[in-house]
Design a protein around this motif. Structure first.
Motif, PDB file in Angstrom:
ATOM      1  N   GLU A 237      14.360  32.814 -23.238  1.00 32.43           N
ATOM      2  CA  GLU A 237      15.472  31.781 -23.468  1.00 32.43           C
ATOM      3  C   GLU A 237      16.897  32.100 -22.688  1.00 32.43           C
ATOM      4  O   GLU A 237      17.869  31.276 -22.685  1.00 32.43           O
ATOM      5  CB  GLU A 237      15.864  31.346 -24.805  1.00 32.43           C
ATOM      6  N   GLY A 238      17.024  33.271 -22.054  1.00 30.51           N
ATOM      7  CA  GLY A 238      18.135  33.631 -21.353  1.00 30.51           C
ATOM      8  C   GLY A 238      19.236  34.377 -22.124  1.00 30.51           C
ATOM      9  O   GLY A 238      20.326  34.705 -21.725  1.00 30.51           O
ATOM     10  N   GLN A 239      18.625  34.770 -23.490  1.00 35.20           N
ATOM     11  CA  GLN A 239      19.706  35.715 -24.299  1.00 35.20           C
ATOM     12  C   GLN A 239      19.431  37.121 -24.097  1.00 35.20           C
ATOM     13  O   GLN A 239      18.476  37.729 -23.778  1.00 35.20           O
ATOM     14  CB  GLN A 239      19.456  35.329 -25.680  1.00 35.20           C
ATOM     15  N   VAL A 240      20.703  37.721 -23.789  1.00 36.57           N
ATOM     16  CA  VAL A 240      20.634  39.299 -23.355  1.00 36.57           C
ATOM     17  C   VAL A 240      20.957  40.074 -24.546  1.00 36.57           C
ATOM     18  O   VAL A 240      22.176  39.814 -25.264  1.00 36.57           O
ATOM     19  CB  VAL A 240      21.537  39.589 -22.139  1.00 36.57           C
ATOM     20  N   THR A 241      20.305  40.921 -25.135  1.00 32.30           N
ATOM     21  CA  THR A 241      20.561  41.786 -26.294  1.00 32.30           C
ATOM     22  C   THR A 241      20.339  43.308 -25.727  1.00 32.30           C
ATOM     23  O   THR A 241      19.780  43.752 -24.817  1.00 32.30           O
ATOM     24  CB  THR A 241      19.714  41.726 -27.267  1.00 32.30           C
ATOM     25  N   THR A 242      20.933  44.215 -26.676  1.00 34.91           N
ATOM     26  CA  THR A 242      20.909  45.650 -26.378  1.00 34.91           C
ATOM     27  C   THR A 242      19.637  46.158 -27.133  1.00 34.91           C
ATOM     28  O   THR A 242      19.786  46.077 -28.639  1.00 34.91           O
ATOM     29  CB  THR A 242      22.141  46.376 -26.518  1.00 34.91           C
ATOM     30  N   LEU A 243      18.578  46.760 -26.590  1.00 34.00           N
ATOM     31  CA  LEU A 243      17.519  47.257 -27.287  1.00 34.00           C
ATOM     32  C   LEU A 243      17.943  48.706 -27.805  1.00 34.00           C
ATOM     33  O   LEU A 243      17.518  49.109 -29.084  1.00 34.00           O
ATOM     34  CB  LEU A 243      16.178  47.422 -26.617  1.00 34.00           C
ATOM     35  N   ALA A 244      18.554  49.559 -27.080  1.00 31.47           N
ATOM     36  CA  ALA A 244      18.659  50.964 -27.617  1.00 31.47           C
ATOM     37  C   ALA A 244      19.966  51.434 -26.675  1.00 31.47           C
ATOM     38  O   ALA A 244      19.945  50.988 -25.444  1.00 31.47           O
ATOM     39  CB  ALA A 244      17.628  51.704 -27.517  1.00 31.47           C
ATOM     40  N   GLY A 245      20.686  52.229 -27.295  1.00 30.99           N
ATOM     41  CA  GLY A 245      21.767  52.836 -26.592  1.00 30.99           C
ATOM     42  C   GLY A 245      22.997  52.424 -26.910  1.00 30.99           C
ATOM     43  O   GLY A 245      23.187  51.402 -27.613  1.00 30.99           O
ATOM     44  N   GLY A 246      24.199  53.210 -26.913  1.00 28.05           N
ATOM     45  CA  GLY A 246      25.538  53.087 -27.577  1.00 28.05           C
ATOM     46  C   GLY A 246      26.374  53.353 -26.636  1.00 28.05           C
ATOM     47  O   GLY A 246      26.310  53.869 -25.260  1.00 28.05           O
ATOM     48  N   ASP A 247      27.673  53.407 -27.017  1.00 34.94           N
ATOM     49  CA  ASP A 247      28.763  53.701 -26.067  1.00 34.94           C
ATOM     50  C   ASP A 247      29.092  55.073 -25.545  1.00 34.94           C
ATOM     51  O   ASP A 247      28.856  56.176 -26.282  1.00 34.94           O
ATOM     52  CB  ASP A 247      30.207  53.744 -27.019  1.00 34.94           C
ATOM     53  N   GLY A 248      28.860  55.379 -24.317  1.00 35.23           N
ATOM     54  CA  GLY A 248      29.051  56.717 -23.860  1.00 35.23           C
ATOM     55  C   GLY A 248      27.777  57.362 -23.395  1.00 35.23           C
ATOM     56  O   GLY A 248      26.805  57.213 -24.520  1.00 35.23           O
ATOM     57  N   PRO A 249      27.592  58.268 -22.578  1.00 37.75           N
ATOM     58  CA  PRO A 249      26.297  59.076 -22.530  1.00 37.75           C
ATOM     59  C   PRO A 249      26.113  60.111 -23.555  1.00 37.75           C
ATOM     60  O   PRO A 249      27.066  60.459 -24.423  1.00 37.75           O
ATOM     61  CB  PRO A 249      26.632  59.663 -21.228  1.00 37.75           C
ATOM     62  N   GLY A 250      24.747  60.468 -23.652  1.00 39.34           N
ATOM     63  CA  GLY A 250      24.629  61.365 -24.564  1.00 39.34           C
ATOM     64  C   GLY A 250      23.049  61.796 -24.703  1.00 39.34           C
ATOM     65  O   GLY A 250      22.373  61.225 -23.969  1.00 39.34           O
ATOM     66  N   PHE A 251      22.588  62.632 -25.529  1.00 39.34           N
ATOM     67  CA  PHE A 251      21.062  63.100 -25.480  1.00 39.34           C
ATOM     68  C   PHE A 251      20.680  63.024 -27.285  1.00 39.34           C
ATOM     69  O   PHE A 251      20.765  64.009 -27.926  1.00 39.34           O
ATOM     70  CB  PHE A 251      20.880  64.239 -25.126  1.00 39.34           C
ATOM     71  N   GLN A 252      20.229  61.685 -27.732  1.00 41.85           N
ATOM     72  CA  GLN A 252      20.051  61.734 -29.142  1.00 41.85           C
ATOM     73  C   GLN A 252      18.862  60.649 -29.295  1.00 41.85           C
ATOM     74  O   GLN A 252      19.090  59.503 -28.882  1.00 41.85           O
ATOM     75  CB  GLN A 252      21.310  61.340 -29.861  1.00 41.85           C
ATOM     76  N   ASP A 253      17.992  60.930 -30.195  1.00 37.03           N
ATOM     77  CA  ASP A 253      16.940  60.028 -30.674  1.00 37.03           C
ATOM     78  C   ASP A 253      17.537  59.496 -31.781  1.00 37.03           C
ATOM     79  O   ASP A 253      18.586  59.619 -32.362  1.00 37.03           O
ATOM     80  CB  ASP A 253      15.699  60.681 -30.977  1.00 37.03           C
ATOM     81  N   PRO A 290       9.111  48.609 -30.024  1.00 38.47           N
ATOM     82  CA  PRO A 290       9.382  47.200 -30.102  1.00 38.47           C
ATOM     83  C   PRO A 290      10.709  46.855 -30.807  1.00 38.47           C
ATOM     84  O   PRO A 290      11.737  46.136 -30.683  1.00 38.47           O
ATOM     85  CB  PRO A 290       8.463  46.399 -30.493  1.00 38.47           C
ATOM     86  N   LYS A 291      11.092  47.790 -31.947  1.00 34.56           N
ATOM     87  CA  LYS A 291      12.082  47.618 -32.873  1.00 34.56           C
ATOM     88  C   LYS A 291      13.457  48.458 -32.486  1.00 34.56           C
ATOM     89  O   LYS A 291      14.520  48.660 -33.158  1.00 34.56           O
ATOM     90  CB  LYS A 291      11.689  47.914 -34.198  1.00 34.56           C
ATOM     91  N   GLY A 292      13.281  49.193 -31.038  1.00 34.39           N
ATOM     92  CA  GLY A 292      14.439  49.925 -30.857  1.00 34.39           C
ATOM     93  C   GLY A 292      14.512  51.283 -31.228  1.00 34.39           C
ATOM     94  O   GLY A 292      15.361  52.149 -30.866  1.00 34.39           O
ATOM     95  N   GLY A 293      13.496  51.955 -31.695  1.00 28.97           N
ATOM     96  CA  GLY A 293      13.154  53.426 -32.257  1.00 28.97           C
ATOM     97  C   GLY A 293      13.047  54.337 -30.802  1.00 28.97           C
ATOM     98  O   GLY A 293      12.062  54.114 -30.015  1.00 28.97           O
ATOM     99  N   VAL A 294      13.901  54.989 -30.691  1.00 25.91           N
ATOM    100  CA  VAL A 294      13.991  55.912 -29.528  1.00 25.91           C
ATOM    101  C   VAL A 294      13.320  57.495 -30.000  1.00 25.91           C
ATOM    102  O   VAL A 294      13.805  57.727 -30.894  1.00 25.91           O
ATOM    103  CB  VAL A 294      15.450  56.133 -28.894  1.00 25.91           C
ATOM    104  N   SER A 295      12.554  57.876 -28.982  1.00 29.01           N
ATOM    105  CA  SER A 295      11.935  59.426 -29.190  1.00 29.01           C
ATOM    106  C   SER A 295      12.024  59.884 -27.601  1.00 29.01           C
ATOM    107  O   SER A 295      11.991  59.025 -26.667  1.00 29.01           O
ATOM    108  CB  SER A 295      10.592  59.459 -29.976  1.00 29.01           C
ATOM    109  N   THR A 296      11.968  61.026 -27.767  1.00 32.52           N
ATOM    110  CA  THR A 296      11.864  61.792 -26.426  1.00 32.52           C
ATOM    111  C   THR A 296      10.348  62.625 -26.149  1.00 32.52           C
ATOM    112  O   THR A 296       9.927  63.370 -27.275  1.00 32.52           O
ATOM    113  CB  THR A 296      12.841  63.010 -26.586  1.00 32.52           C
TER     114      THR A 296
END
Length: 377
Positions: A237-253, A290-296
């Motif tokens: 539908e053309g809506q843009v959302t953020t799946l994962a990540g936040g302000d500034g760089p880093g390395f964190q699950d 799919p719900k935005g959970g990040v792992s390495t």
């Protein structure tokens, strides 16, 4: 047959064999029988058995249906598919063509390859199955929708193909995602208002120097928003959302905006909905559910003699969810399995040095194609 690698076109060849079964019968007969009667018995027996062999032959079980599983650590041979190694612009025969900065690559089902040629060319190139190189769209630096040469790009990077043959372009210098039809009609899918960060309707969102793009089976477009250190999603539908990540760089699950990336440059989405990310400055491959959970992904070398992956730049997925990774620092092409095992396949041997493996793609047969941007091939 030995697998072969080619710059822009890497062929993984497999050989299959056939099993033939033979059944012989010999039935002893009494020598006192009349020879003519014996011939009649043999003829009748052969006639009776013929339908059996025609419709229910004795044979090996058929091979399993579907694509062959991706082998790990296959021996690759590197070969050239397109480009004469000189920076410039020239269409025509594959090995005589010239590129300025070949970056992203995508392969269609019919074997057609598409290349985002940045630098001074700012166009999307098409390599036909017979090797003929032409321009599909673009040709000047700028920001304009249109058809063919009337469209303009500014440093097109990654490419992705959807099921209808449409290309999605990470138009990095314009901070926009562009869509190109098979006929070369270019439109802007999202962004284009300059660098920044903003979610929302596609015409109002902001990206910041994004390099990676992917599309899933449902038509959702994923963006590695490189200098926002986020992974974004554009829905149908053309809506843009953020799946994962936040302000500034880093390395964190973590989940959603609790996770951190540092200069994500590529994204690919598998059939289970997991997004795989080349987290370049963290020297890591990240997984996003799919719900935005990040792992390495815990990387495990297969050979102790090979240096660990450094600066992963490009990603491509096989049909069964394994990865090929293009590396910025050494130019290697690496195979990375879902369990974290990895091995360098090309660019690590003497005489095989690649300058900058910027784009990687896998075709339906499992063959691997990659761009070597630094050598204009």
């Amino acid at each position: 047959m030995t697998p072969r690698f080619k710059a822009l076109s890497v062929h993984l060849l497999t050989a299959t064999g056939s099993v033939l079964s033979m059944l012989a019968m010999l039935e002893a007969v009494n020598e006192r029988w009349d020879m003519m009667f014996l011939w009649l018995v043999v003829a009748l027996t052969a006639t009776a058995l013929a339908p059996t062999f025609a419709f229910a032959p004795v044979m090996a079980p058929p091979p399993p249906a579907g694509p062959v599983p991706t082998p790990f650590g296959w021996n690759a041979q590197l070969g050239l598919a397109s480009g004469d190694g000189q920076q410039g612009l020239r269409e025509g025969l594959a090995l005589q063509a010239r590129y300025a900065d070949p970056y992203g690559i995508a392969v269609a089902g019919d074997g057609t390859r598409y290349v985002a040629d940045a630098g001074d060319n700012n166009r999307i190139r098409r390599i036909a199955p017979d090797g003929t190189v032409s321009t599909l769209a673009g040709g000047r630096e700028g920001f304009a929708d249109g058809t063919g040469a009337t469209a303009a790009f500014h440093t097109p990077s990654a490419l992705a193909l959807d099921g209808d043959g449409n290309l999605y372009v990470a138009d990095t210098g314009n901070h926009a995602i562009r869509k190109v039809t098979p006929q070369g009609v270019v439109t802007t899918l999202a962004g284009g208002g300059g660098p920044g960060f903003r979610d929302g309707p596609a015409q109002q969102v902001l990206f910041n120097g994004h390099i990676g793009v992917a599309v899933d089976g449902a038509g959702r477009v994923y963006v590695a928003d490189t200098y926002n250190d986020r992974i974004r999603v554009i829905d149908r539908e053309g809506q843009v959302t953020t799946l994962a990540g936040g302000d500034g760089p880093g390395f964190q699950d973590g989940t959603g905006d609790q996770a951190r990336f540092d200069t994500p440059t590529a994204v690919a989405v598998d059939a289970t909905g997991i997004a795989w990310v080349a987290d370049m400055r963290n020297d890591a491959i990240r997984r996003i559910g799919p719900k935005g959970g990040v792992s390495t992904l815990p990387l495990q070398p297969d050979l102790d003699t090979q240096a660990a992956p450094r600066r992963p730049l490009a990603l491509a997925l096989t049909h069964d969810g394994h990865l090929y990774v293009g590396e910025l620092s050494t130019g290697r092409v690496m195979q990375v399995m879902r369990d974290g095992r990895w091995r360098a396949l090309a660019g690590h041997l003497p005489g095989q040095r690649c300058s900058r493996t910027a784009g990687v793609a896998v075709d339906a047969a499992g063959d691997v194609h990659f761009t070597d941007a630094g050598s204009h091939r």
